[in-house]
Motif scaffolding. Structure first.
Motif, PDB file in Angstrom:
ATOM      1  N   MET A   1      45.197  20.735  54.780  1.00 61.45           N
ATOM      2  CA  MET A   1      44.994  22.061  55.347  1.00 61.45           C
ATOM      3  C   MET A   1      44.242  22.966  54.365  1.00 61.45           C
ATOM      4  O   MET A   1      43.257  23.608  54.704  1.00 61.45           O
ATOM      5  CB  MET A   1      46.342  22.690  55.694  1.00 61.45           C
ATOM      6  N   LEU A   2      44.739  23.025  53.139  1.00 60.57           N
ATOM      7  CA  LEU A   2      44.082  23.799  52.083  1.00 60.57           C
ATOM      8  C   LEU A   2      43.966  22.918  50.846  1.00 60.57           C
ATOM      9  O   LEU A   2      44.937  22.310  50.420  1.00 60.57           O
ATOM     10  CB  LEU A   2      44.892  25.050  51.739  1.00 60.57           C
ATOM     11  N   LYS A   3      42.757  22.865  50.295  1.00 56.66           N
ATOM     12  CA  LYS A   3      42.552  22.092  49.067  1.00 56.66           C
ATOM     13  C   LYS A   3      41.776  22.931  48.073  1.00 56.66           C
ATOM     14  O   LYS A   3      40.655  23.367  48.346  1.00 56.66           O
ATOM     15  CB  LYS A   3      41.808  20.787  49.346  1.00 56.66           C
ATOM     16  N   ILE A   4      42.384  23.166  46.924  1.00 54.86           N
ATOM     17  CA  ILE A   4      41.751  23.873  45.822  1.00 54.86           C
ATOM     18  C   ILE A   4      41.499  22.835  44.736  1.00 54.86           C
ATOM     19  O   ILE A   4      42.431  22.177  44.275  1.00 54.86           O
ATOM     20  CB  ILE A   4      42.652  25.004  45.302  1.00 54.86           C
ATOM     21  N   ALA A   5      40.233  22.679  44.346  1.00 50.91           N
ATOM     22  CA  ALA A   5      39.871  21.604  43.422  1.00 50.91           C
ATOM     23  C   ALA A   5      39.132  22.140  42.206  1.00 50.91           C
ATOM     24  O   ALA A   5      38.068  22.766  42.341  1.00 50.91           O
ATOM     25  CB  ALA A   5      39.013  20.560  44.141  1.00 50.91           C
ATOM     26  N   ALA A   6      39.703  21.913  41.026  1.00 56.42           N
ATOM     27  CA  ALA A   6      39.085  22.272  39.738  1.00 56.42           C
ATOM     28  C   ALA A   6      38.558  23.701  39.750  1.00 56.42           C
ATOM     29  O   ALA A   6      37.482  23.993  39.229  1.00 56.42           O
ATOM     30  CB  ALA A   6      37.963  21.289  39.404  1.00 56.42           C
ATOM     31  N   LEU A   7      39.341  24.615  40.324  1.00 57.09           N
ATOM     32  CA  LEU A   7      38.898  25.998  40.489  1.00 57.09           C
ATOM     33  C   LEU A   7      39.096  26.780  39.194  1.00 57.09           C
ATOM     34  O   LEU A   7      40.187  26.805  38.626  1.00 57.09           O
ATOM     35  CB  LEU A   7      39.686  26.663  41.620  1.00 57.09           C
ATOM     36  N   SER A   8      38.031  27.446  38.766  1.00 53.22           N
ATOM     37  CA  SER A   8      38.078  28.217  37.520  1.00 53.22           C
ATOM     38  C   SER A   8      37.396  29.564  37.721  1.00 53.22           C
ATOM     39  O   SER A   8      36.497  29.709  38.548  1.00 53.22           O
ATOM     40  CB  SER A   8      37.381  27.470  36.380  1.00 53.22           C
ATOM     41  N   LYS A   9      37.860  30.542  36.932  1.00 49.09           N
ATOM     42  CA  LYS A   9      37.217  31.838  36.899  1.00 49.09           C
ATOM     43  C   LYS A   9      37.224  32.345  35.480  1.00 49.09           C
ATOM     44  O   LYS A   9      38.273  32.455  34.840  1.00 49.09           O
ATOM     45  CB  LYS A   9      37.923  32.850  37.802  1.00 49.09           C
ATOM     46  N   ARG A  10      36.011  32.661  34.992  1.00 48.17           N
ATOM     47  CA  ARG A  10      35.883  33.206  33.646  1.00 48.17           C
ATOM     48  C   ARG A  10      35.284  34.602  33.725  1.00 48.17           C
ATOM     49  O   ARG A  10      34.357  34.860  34.494  1.00 48.17           O
ATOM     50  CB  ARG A  10      35.007  32.298  32.786  1.00 48.17           C
ATOM     51  N   PHE A  11      35.844  35.499  32.938  1.00 44.03           N
ATOM     52  CA  PHE A  11      35.297  36.835  32.772  1.00 44.03           C
ATOM     53  C   PHE A  11      34.809  36.935  31.327  1.00 44.03           C
ATOM     54  O   PHE A  11      35.608  37.143  30.409  1.00 44.03           O
ATOM     55  CB  PHE A  11      36.356  37.901  33.045  1.00 44.03           C
ATOM     56  N   GLY A  12      33.519  36.709  31.128  1.00 48.79           N
ATOM     57  CA  GLY A  12      33.011  36.654  29.768  1.00 48.79           C
ATOM     58  C   GLY A  12      33.615  35.488  29.014  1.00 48.79           C
ATOM     59  O   GLY A  12      33.554  34.345  29.459  1.00 48.79           O
ATOM     60  N   ASP A  13      34.249  35.770  27.881  1.00 48.81           N
ATOM     61  CA  ASP A  13      34.873  34.721  27.072  1.00 48.81           C
ATOM     62  C   ASP A  13      36.290  34.399  27.527  1.00 48.81           C
ATOM     63  O   ASP A  13      36.891  33.443  27.036  1.00 48.81           O
ATOM     64  CB  ASP A  13      34.913  35.145  25.599  1.00 48.81           C
ATOM     65  N   LYS A  14      36.844  35.177  28.471  1.00 48.02           N
ATOM     66  CA  LYS A  14      38.222  34.989  28.910  1.00 48.02           C
ATOM     67  C   LYS A  14      38.278  34.123  30.164  1.00 48.02           C
ATOM     68  O   LYS A  14      37.578  34.377  31.144  1.00 48.02           O
ATOM     69  CB  LYS A  14      38.888  36.335  29.199  1.00 48.02           C
ATOM     70  N   THR A  15      39.113  33.098  30.124  1.00 45.44           N
ATOM     71  CA  THR A  15      39.325  32.240  31.290  1.00 45.44           C
ATOM     72  C   THR A  15      40.590  32.697  32.001  1.00 45.44           C
ATOM     73  O   THR A  15      41.702  32.551  31.489  1.00 45.44           O
ATOM     74  CB  THR A  15      39.457  30.760  30.878  1.00 45.44           C
ATOM     75  N   ALA A  16      40.425  33.264  33.194  1.00 40.59           N
ATOM     76  CA  ALA A  16      41.567  33.780  33.954  1.00 40.59           C
ATOM     77  C   ALA A  16      42.245  32.678  34.750  1.00 40.59           C
ATOM     78  O   ALA A  16      43.476  32.653  34.877  1.00 40.59           O
ATOM     79  CB  ALA A  16      41.107  34.894  34.893  1.00 40.59           C
ATOM     80  N   VAL A  17      41.460  31.774  35.310  1.00 37.61           N
ATOM     81  CA  VAL A  17      41.972  30.619  36.053  1.00 37.61           C
ATOM     82  C   VAL A  17      41.250  29.388  35.523  1.00 37.61           C
ATOM     83  O   VAL A  17      40.011  29.377  35.421  1.00 37.61           O
ATOM     84  CB  VAL A  17      41.740  30.777  37.577  1.00 37.61           C
ATOM     85  N   ASP A  18      42.033  28.368  35.175  1.00 39.40           N
ATOM     86  CA  ASP A  18      41.486  27.238  34.427  1.00 39.40           C
ATOM     87  C   ASP A  18      41.709  25.918  35.163  1.00 39.40           C
ATOM     88  O   ASP A  18      42.778  25.321  35.119  1.00 39.40           O
ATOM     89  CB  ASP A  18      42.153  27.196  33.041  1.00 39.40           C
ATOM     90  N   ARG A  19      40.677  25.486  35.912  1.00 39.01           N
ATOM     91  CA  ARG A  19      40.669  24.180  36.589  1.00 39.01           C
ATOM     92  C   ARG A  19      41.963  23.930  37.374  1.00 39.01           C
ATOM     93  O   ARG A  19      42.660  22.934  37.156  1.00 39.01           O
ATOM     94  CB  ARG A  19      40.402  23.061  35.585  1.00 39.01           C
ATOM     95  N   VAL A  20      42.229  24.786  38.319  1.00 38.92           N
ATOM     96  CA  VAL A  20      43.440  24.685  39.143  1.00 38.92           C
ATOM     97  C   VAL A  20      43.204  23.732  40.312  1.00 38.92           C
ATOM     98  O   VAL A  20      42.190  23.812  41.007  1.00 38.92           O
ATOM     99  CB  VAL A  20      43.868  26.073  39.657  1.00 38.92           C
ATOM    100  N   ASP A  21      44.156  22.826  40.513  1.00 39.05           N
ATOM    101  CA  ASP A  21      44.157  21.903  41.657  1.00 39.05           C
ATOM    102  C   ASP A  21      45.429  22.129  42.463  1.00 39.05           C
ATOM    103  O   ASP A  21      46.536  22.003  41.930  1.00 39.05           O
ATOM    104  CB  ASP A  21      44.116  20.444  41.184  1.00 39.05           C
ATOM    105  N   SER A  57      36.029  24.278  43.927  1.00 37.40           N
ATOM    106  CA  SER A  57      35.849  24.446  45.369  1.00 37.40           C
ATOM    107  C   SER A  57      37.173  24.765  46.053  1.00 37.40           C
ATOM    108  O   SER A  57      38.253  24.441  45.563  1.00 37.40           O
ATOM    109  CB  SER A  57      35.249  23.176  45.985  1.00 37.40           C
ATOM    110  N   ILE A  58      37.047  25.419  47.219  1.00 29.37           N
ATOM    111  CA  ILE A  58      38.183  25.722  48.091  1.00 29.37           C
ATOM    112  C   ILE A  58      37.811  25.230  49.480  1.00 29.37           C
ATOM    113  O   ILE A  58      36.762  25.596  50.012  1.00 29.37           O
ATOM    114  CB  ILE A  58      38.477  27.233  48.140  1.00 29.37           C
ATOM    115  N   THR A  59      38.651  24.392  50.062  1.00 28.99           N
ATOM    116  CA  THR A  59      38.413  23.873  51.410  1.00 28.99           C
ATOM    117  C   THR A  59      39.620  24.196  52.275  1.00 28.99           C
ATOM    118  O   THR A  59      40.765  23.985  51.863  1.00 28.99           O
ATOM    119  CB  THR A  59      38.194  22.346  51.382  1.00 28.99           C
ATOM    120  N   PHE A  60      39.348  24.730  53.477  1.00 29.62           N
ATOM    121  CA  PHE A  60      40.436  25.049  54.405  1.00 29.62           C
ATOM    122  C   PHE A  60      40.117  24.432  55.757  1.00 29.62           C
ATOM    123  O   PHE A  60      39.081  24.699  56.342  1.00 29.62           O
ATOM    124  CB  PHE A  60      40.608  26.559  54.554  1.00 29.62           C
TER     125      PHE A  60
END
Length: 271
Positions: A1-21, A57-60
């Motif tokens: 139904m929902l698949k979150i794969a290797a999801l990351s978010k960086r703000f400059g040098d700060k990684t807020a979300v790090d390869r979330v599955d 990626s995010i798949t729904f």
């Protein structure tokens, strides 16, 4: 139904979300816990596309959400309703009109300018308010309502979008225990009755255990726990929060039973 794969978010040098599955196979009520700065809110905002991911990626339901642009992206944000800690209502507008704002994505610019709504939408808004136990508040200004009532108006607005997924970012963080319980009861009932996937960022362990089918713990942008509520032991909680032996769950409890009777009466008066 929902698949979150290797999801990351960086703000400059700060990684807020790090390869979330994260993979969700069926509609569940999922609680995400973790200390402030763990990446919980950024994760939800990426799912809703309010924040663009750096990678992953995010798949729904088979559709890649991270690839959507323009009208398709706006259509996704209608299907993926978002509820915030701050209710984001129009304070001086009546409750029904605030709920009807959930239809803005499918209304014309002219209808929006003149505040024109089809009768069926107005009736549906009132039905949703009845379902949430606040129909009598419909003609009042939003600013006249208690915090718990305003959050239920925000939930009603989300339901007006006819979503397939509801994301709630700390929906009870600013509420007293009585109102917090009512709001969480409402979200749980919506999950069960409408067969919706509901994902909540929560700041208390007892709430996650009581209402959620599954709990995800985040620390420093990473998922460090993903399991059933019964597996969320105090030892696991210490790992999620990076706490020592002096960590006490009682300090984060929202249970009404922990309050003195005068506090209960004060909370009831605000509902």
């Amino acid at each position: 139904m929902l698949k979150i794969a290797a999801l990351s978010k960086r703000f400059g040098d700060k990684t807020a979300v790090d390869r979330v599955d994260i993979a969700v196979d069926n509609p569940q009520m999922i609680g995400i816990i973790g200390r402030s700065g763990a990446g919980k809110s950024t994760l939800l905002r990426m799912v809703n596309r309010l924040t663009e991911p750096t990678e992953g990626s995010i798949t729904f339901e088979g559709e890649e959400i991270t690839a959507l642009r323009g009208a398709a992206k706006r259509a996704w944000q209608a299907r993926c309703a978002m509820i915030f800690q701050q209710f984001n209502l129009v304070p001086r507008m009546d409750v029904v009109s605030n709920v009807l704002h959930g239809t803005l994505n499918r209304r014309s610019t002219l209808a929006t300018m003149f505040n024109l709504y089809p009768k069926e939408d107005i009736h549906r808004a009132i039905e949703i308010l009845e379902r949430l136990g606040i129909a009598e508040q419909a003609p009042k200004r939003a600013e006249a309502l208690s915090g718990g009532q305003q959050q239920r108006v925000a939930i009603a607005r989300a339901l007006m979008q006819r979503p397939r997924l509801i994301l709630a970012d700390e929906p009870i963080a600013s509420l007293d225990p009585m109102n917090a319980q009512i709001v969480m009861d409402s979200l749980r009932r919506i999950h069960e009755e409408d067969d919706l996937l509901v994902i909540c960022n929560l700041h208390t362990l007892d709430t996650a255990r009581r209402y959620c089918d599954r709990v995800i713990g985040m620390r420093d942008g990473r998922v460090v726990f993903d399991g059933i509520p019964e597996a969320l032991t105090t030892a696991v909680a210490r790992e999620i929060y990076g706490a020592g032996e002096d960590f006490s769950e009682a300090a984060t409890s929202t249970a009404i039973e922990t309050l003195d009777k005068p506090e209960i009466r004060a909370a009831e008066a605000c509902v």
